[in-house]
Design a protein around this motif. Structure first.
Motif, PDB file in Angstrom:
ATOM      1  N   GLY A  44       0.735  -1.237   0.000  1.00  0.00           N
ATOM      2  CA  GLY A  44       0.000   0.000   0.000  1.00  0.00           C
ATOM      3  C   GLY A  44       0.772   1.299   0.000  1.00  0.00           C
ATOM      4  O   GLY A  44       1.772   1.420  -0.674  1.00  0.00           O
ATOM      5  N   PRO A  45       0.214   2.194   0.805  1.00  0.00           N
ATOM      6  CA  PRO A  45      -0.760   1.984   1.888  1.00  0.00           C
ATOM      7  C   PRO A  45      -2.127   1.517   1.377  1.00  0.00           C
ATOM      8  O   PRO A  45      -2.488   1.795   0.240  1.00  0.00           O
ATOM      9  CB  PRO A  45      -0.870   3.352   2.541  1.00  0.00           C
ATOM     10  CG  PRO A  45      -0.554   4.309   1.445  1.00  0.00           C
ATOM     11  CD  PRO A  45       0.488   3.634   0.601  1.00  0.00           C
ATOM     12  N   LEU A  46      -2.845   0.799   2.241  1.00  0.00           N
ATOM     13  CA  LEU A  46      -4.116   0.207   1.833  1.00  0.00           C
ATOM     14  C   LEU A  46      -5.099   0.210   2.999  1.00  0.00           C
ATOM     15  O   LEU A  46      -4.745  -0.156   4.121  1.00  0.00           O
ATOM     16  CB  LEU A  46      -3.888  -1.233   1.354  1.00  0.00           C
ATOM     17  CG  LEU A  46      -5.079  -1.943   0.734  1.00  0.00           C
ATOM     18  CD1 LEU A  46      -5.487  -1.276  -0.591  1.00  0.00           C
ATOM     19  CD2 LEU A  46      -4.755  -3.412   0.484  1.00  0.00           C
ATOM     20  N   SER A  47      -6.326   0.629   2.705  1.00  0.00           N
ATOM     21  CA  SER A  47      -7.426   0.592   3.674  1.00  0.00           C
ATOM     22  C   SER A  47      -8.670   0.123   2.947  1.00  0.00           C
ATOM     23  O   SER A  47      -8.610  -0.272   1.785  1.00  0.00           O
ATOM     24  CB  SER A  47      -7.684   1.992   4.249  1.00  0.00           C
ATOM     25  OG  SER A  47      -6.547   2.533   4.866  1.00  0.00           O
ATOM     26  N   ASN A  48      -9.805   0.165   3.625  1.00  0.00           N
ATOM     27  CA  ASN A  48     -11.063  -0.026   2.917  1.00  0.00           C
ATOM     28  C   ASN A  48     -11.282   1.132   1.951  1.00  0.00           C
ATOM     29  O   ASN A  48     -10.706   2.217   2.105  1.00  0.00           O
ATOM     30  CB  ASN A  48     -12.232  -0.112   3.901  1.00  0.00           C
ATOM     31  CG  ASN A  48     -12.356  -1.493   4.516  1.00  0.00           C
ATOM     32  OD1 ASN A  48     -12.019  -2.492   3.885  1.00  0.00           O
ATOM     33  ND2 ASN A  48     -12.822  -1.545   5.754  1.00  0.00           N
ATOM     34  N   ARG A  49     -12.131   0.914   0.969  1.00  0.00           N
ATOM     35  CA  ARG A  49     -12.371   1.921  -0.066  1.00  0.00           C
ATOM     36  C   ARG A  49     -12.879   3.228   0.532  1.00  0.00           C
ATOM     37  O   ARG A  49     -13.633   3.248   1.491  1.00  0.00           O
ATOM     38  CB  ARG A  49     -13.395   1.397  -1.076  1.00  0.00           C
ATOM     39  CG  ARG A  49     -12.953   0.191  -1.843  1.00  0.00           C
ATOM     40  CD  ARG A  49     -14.102  -0.458  -2.591  1.00  0.00           C
ATOM     41  NE  ARG A  49     -14.614   0.383  -3.669  1.00  0.00           N
ATOM     42  CZ  ARG A  49     -15.637   0.044  -4.439  1.00  0.00           C
ATOM     43  NH1 ARG A  49     -16.277  -1.105  -4.234  1.00  0.00           N
ATOM     44  NH2 ARG A  49     -16.030   0.853  -5.410  1.00  0.00           N
ATOM     45  N   GLY A  50     -12.451   4.327  -0.088  1.00  0.00           N
ATOM     46  CA  GLY A  50     -12.901   5.638   0.334  1.00  0.00           C
ATOM     47  C   GLY A  50     -12.323   6.695  -0.580  1.00  0.00           C
ATOM     48  O   GLY A  50     -11.664   6.394  -1.578  1.00  0.00           O
ATOM     49  N   THR A  51     -12.558   7.941  -0.231  1.00  0.00           N
ATOM     50  CA  THR A  51     -12.128   9.049  -1.093  1.00  0.00           C
ATOM     51  C   THR A  51     -11.325  10.096  -0.341  1.00  0.00           C
ATOM     52  O   THR A  51     -11.115  11.195  -0.851  1.00  0.00           O
ATOM     53  CB  THR A  51     -13.368   9.721  -1.720  1.00  0.00           C
ATOM     54  OG1 THR A  51     -14.208  10.217  -0.662  1.00  0.00           O
ATOM     55  CG2 THR A  51     -14.148   8.757  -2.586  1.00  0.00           C
ATOM     56  N   VAL A  52     -10.832   9.753   0.859  1.00  0.00           N
ATOM     57  CA  VAL A  52     -10.159  10.765   1.673  1.00  0.00           C
ATOM     58  C   VAL A  52      -8.656  10.507   1.748  1.00  0.00           C
ATOM     59  O   VAL A  52      -7.846  11.313   1.281  1.00  0.00           O
ATOM     60  CB  VAL A  52     -10.769  10.828   3.080  1.00  0.00           C
ATOM     61  CG1 VAL A  52     -10.033  11.873   3.935  1.00  0.00           C
ATOM     62  CG2 VAL A  52     -12.252  11.150   3.007  1.00  0.00           C
ATOM     63  N   GLU A  56      -7.199   4.763   1.310  1.00  0.00           N
ATOM     64  CA  GLU A  56      -8.558   4.552   0.807  1.00  0.00           C
ATOM     65  C   GLU A  56      -8.603   4.693  -0.712  1.00  0.00           C
ATOM     66  O   GLU A  56      -9.257   3.887  -1.408  1.00  0.00           O
ATOM     67  CB  GLU A  56      -9.509   5.568   1.435  1.00  0.00           C
ATOM     68  CG  GLU A  56      -9.758   5.359   2.915  1.00  0.00           C
ATOM     69  CD  GLU A  56     -10.630   6.465   3.503  1.00  0.00           C
ATOM     70  OE1 GLU A  56     -11.214   6.236   4.572  1.00  0.00           O
ATOM     71  OE2 GLU A  56     -10.720   7.555   2.897  1.00  0.00           O
ATOM     72  N   LEU A  57      -7.910   5.673  -1.226  1.00  0.00           N
ATOM     73  CA  LEU A  57      -7.901   5.907  -2.665  1.00  0.00           C
ATOM     74  C   LEU A  57      -7.230   4.761  -3.411  1.00  0.00           C
ATOM     75  O   LEU A  57      -7.628   4.412  -4.524  1.00  0.00           O
ATOM     76  CB  LEU A  57      -7.204   7.229  -2.975  1.00  0.00           C
ATOM     77  CG  LEU A  57      -7.972   8.489  -2.547  1.00  0.00           C
ATOM     78  CD1 LEU A  57      -7.077   9.723  -2.618  1.00  0.00           C
ATOM     79  CD2 LEU A  57      -9.208   8.674  -3.427  1.00  0.00           C
ATOM     80  N   ASN A  58      -6.210   4.147  -2.797  1.00  0.00           N
ATOM     81  CA  ASN A  58      -5.561   2.991  -3.427  1.00  0.00           C
ATOM     82  C   ASN A  58      -6.533   1.821  -3.559  1.00  0.00           C
ATOM     83  O   ASN A  58      -6.560   1.127  -4.581  1.00  0.00           O
ATOM     84  CB  ASN A  58      -4.344   2.554  -2.617  1.00  0.00           C
ATOM     85  CG  ASN A  58      -3.148   3.467  -2.824  1.00  0.00           C
ATOM     86  OD1 ASN A  58      -3.103   4.226  -3.797  1.00  0.00           O
ATOM     87  ND2 ASN A  58      -2.174   3.386  -1.928  1.00  0.00           N
ATOM     88  N   ALA A  59      -7.334   1.601  -2.535  1.00  0.00           N
ATOM     89  CA  ALA A  59      -8.335   0.533  -2.599  1.00  0.00           C
ATOM     90  C   ALA A  59      -9.377   0.844  -3.667  1.00  0.00           C
ATOM     91  O   ALA A  59      -9.766  -0.037  -4.459  1.00  0.00           O
ATOM     92  CB  ALA A  59      -8.999   0.351  -1.241  1.00  0.00           C
ATOM     93  N   GLU A  60      -9.839   2.076  -3.694  1.00  0.00           N
ATOM     94  CA  GLU A  60     -10.835   2.474  -4.690  1.00  0.00           C
ATOM     95  C   GLU A  60     -10.276   2.307  -6.102  1.00  0.00           C
ATOM     96  O   GLU A  60     -10.971   1.827  -7.009  1.00  0.00           O
ATOM     97  CB  GLU A  60     -11.241   3.927  -4.452  1.00  0.00           C
ATOM     98  CG  GLU A  60     -12.353   4.422  -5.363  1.00  0.00           C
ATOM     99  CD  GLU A  60     -13.666   3.710  -5.125  1.00  0.00           C
ATOM    100  OE1 GLU A  60     -14.425   3.548  -6.093  1.00  0.00           O
ATOM    101  OE2 GLU A  60     -13.940   3.302  -3.968  1.00  0.00           O
TER     102      GLU A  60
END
Length: 399
Positions: A44-52, A56-60
């Motif tokens: 990553g960095p990697l998290s759950n999907r999001g836009t902040v 989060e953006l990597n997951a999205e």
């Protein structure tokens, strides 16, 4: 141009072992760019999907890139792409979704050519719904579907026709568009198992006439997962069970739990890798895929011809059961007086990987009265003429 095999093979760490892999129908070897994409996403960095946040953006991005890549590969809108753990899981899921629309007295039509993953989910759903199962039979002389039996099986009560685009054991490619057109005339949906087909041909889901199409990236150089493609408008008509807070949009309503972002990134990388095998002057990824997979097809057909000629020279000691004129580079064979597992072990000792079994093809084996196990040789883009000769020499030394 043609595929640069030396350059292609250099991307596959497993090929450096010297093993010759003829087990592509069960899963191909993985090129380094796919593994790199998985690693880069996981670290990553990697998290759950999001836009902040960046994580989060990597997951999205992993999700949107995956849908875009599959859109180009299958010629469907990106929001008509559903991820699943496997094609089997997706077929079970959608058999339940569709069975909700069936009533007692309805009928479905299945194919004796199919992998059990496109048979048993429908049989079991039909049993629960009180729906009759009818069958498209196999012509044992040609190993093609008997379309007369299809006409007899199709009735005004037919709600679904499930058929393979290519047999994983015989290689037979039935006339899917013809089958789909007749199904649609009867008011039925068409579910196409494209797992084996997508490994050898550029897919055009609308051109096939499929209402739902399923495939598996690990059969075309990617990671282990499944993909279902359909028109988003059709997916909107299906209402699966889901968690209350989970998205109700298409295709997310069919994807349960957090998506495996690293796997999605690997599948995207596999599509990109395929697109660059022989891209020509194509600008779009779809154009590059078209050119590259045409070259793959020519390469595999050349190797198939070499393999068939060599098997023919072995005489009656080998019986090849793959007979259809239009088929993938996949050959199912039995050996006179020899157990196929003995042949598998003999070849393995010589660095040739060719499996023996029935390969979840229960219906074809039963319909053609084939004994389990049989030996299967399936070609992939990275195979070479020298490897085909090694396979043939290994068989010849056993007979």
């Amino acid at each position: 141009m043609a595929i640069d095999l030396t350059a292609l093979r250099a991307h596959f760490p497993s090929l450096a072992t010297g093993l010759a892999f003829f087990d592509g129908p069960g899963g191909t070897q993985t090129p380094r760019p796919v593994a790199d994409a998985i690693t880069a996403t996981l670290t990553g960095p990697l998290s759950n999907r999001g836009t902040v946040t960046p994580s989060e953006l990597n997951a999205e991005r992993a999700v949107t890139d995956f849908r875009a890549a599959c859109s180009d590969l299958l010629n469907v809108p990106a929001h008509g792409v559903v991820h699943g753990r496997s094609a089997t899981q997706l077929t079970y899921d959608f058999s339940r979704h569709l069975a909700r629309t069936w009533n007692a007295g309805d009928e479905i039509v299945l194919s004796r050519l199919d992998h059990d993953a496109n048979v048993r989910p429908w049989v079991q759903a039909a049993e629960r719904a009180g729906v009759r199962v009818r069958w498209i039979e196999i012509d044992p002389e040609t190993t093609e579907l008997d379309l007369d039996s299809y006409e007899q099986a199709l009735t005004p009560r037919t709600r679904l026709v499930a058929v393979t685009a290519a047999s994983n054991v015989l290689g037979t490619k039935p006339p899917v568009r013809r089958i789909a057109d007749r199904a649609h005339e009867a008011g039925a949906l068409v579910y196409v198992d494209g797992v084996h087909y997508a490994a050898h041909h550029l897919v055009d889901v609308p051109a096939l006439g499929a209402d739902l199409f399923v495939c598996s990236p690990y059969k075309f150089l990617g990671p282990h997962c499944g993909v279902l493609a359909a028109a988003p408008e059709f997916l909107e008509t299906l209402r699966p069970d889901k968690l209350l807070p989970s998205p109700d949009t298409v295709p997310e309503r069919f994807e349960f739990g957090t998506l495996p972002y690293e796997v999605l990134a690997g599948a995207t990388a596999a599509v990109d890798f395929l697109a660059e095998l022989d891209p020509g002057t194509g600008v779009s990824r779809r154009e590059r895929l078209t050119r590259s997979l045409e070259s793959v097809h020519k390469h595999e057909l050349s190797l198939r011809a070499r393999l068939e000629k060599g098997l023919g020279s072995l005489g009656d000691a080998i019986t090849v059961h793959s007979k259809a004129p239009d088929r993938t580079p996949t050959l199912l064979m039995t050996l006179e007086g020899r157990d196929a597992r003995e042949a598998q072990a003999h070849l393995a000792a010589r660095g040739v990987v060719a499996p023996a079994g029935s390969f979840y093809a229960c219906e074809p084996f039963t319909a053609l009265k084939l004994e389990d196990p049989a030996l299967r040789a399936g070609l992939a883009p990275y195979n070479t003429a020298d490897e085909v000769d090694r396979f043939l020499d290994g068989l010849a030394s056993l007979l």
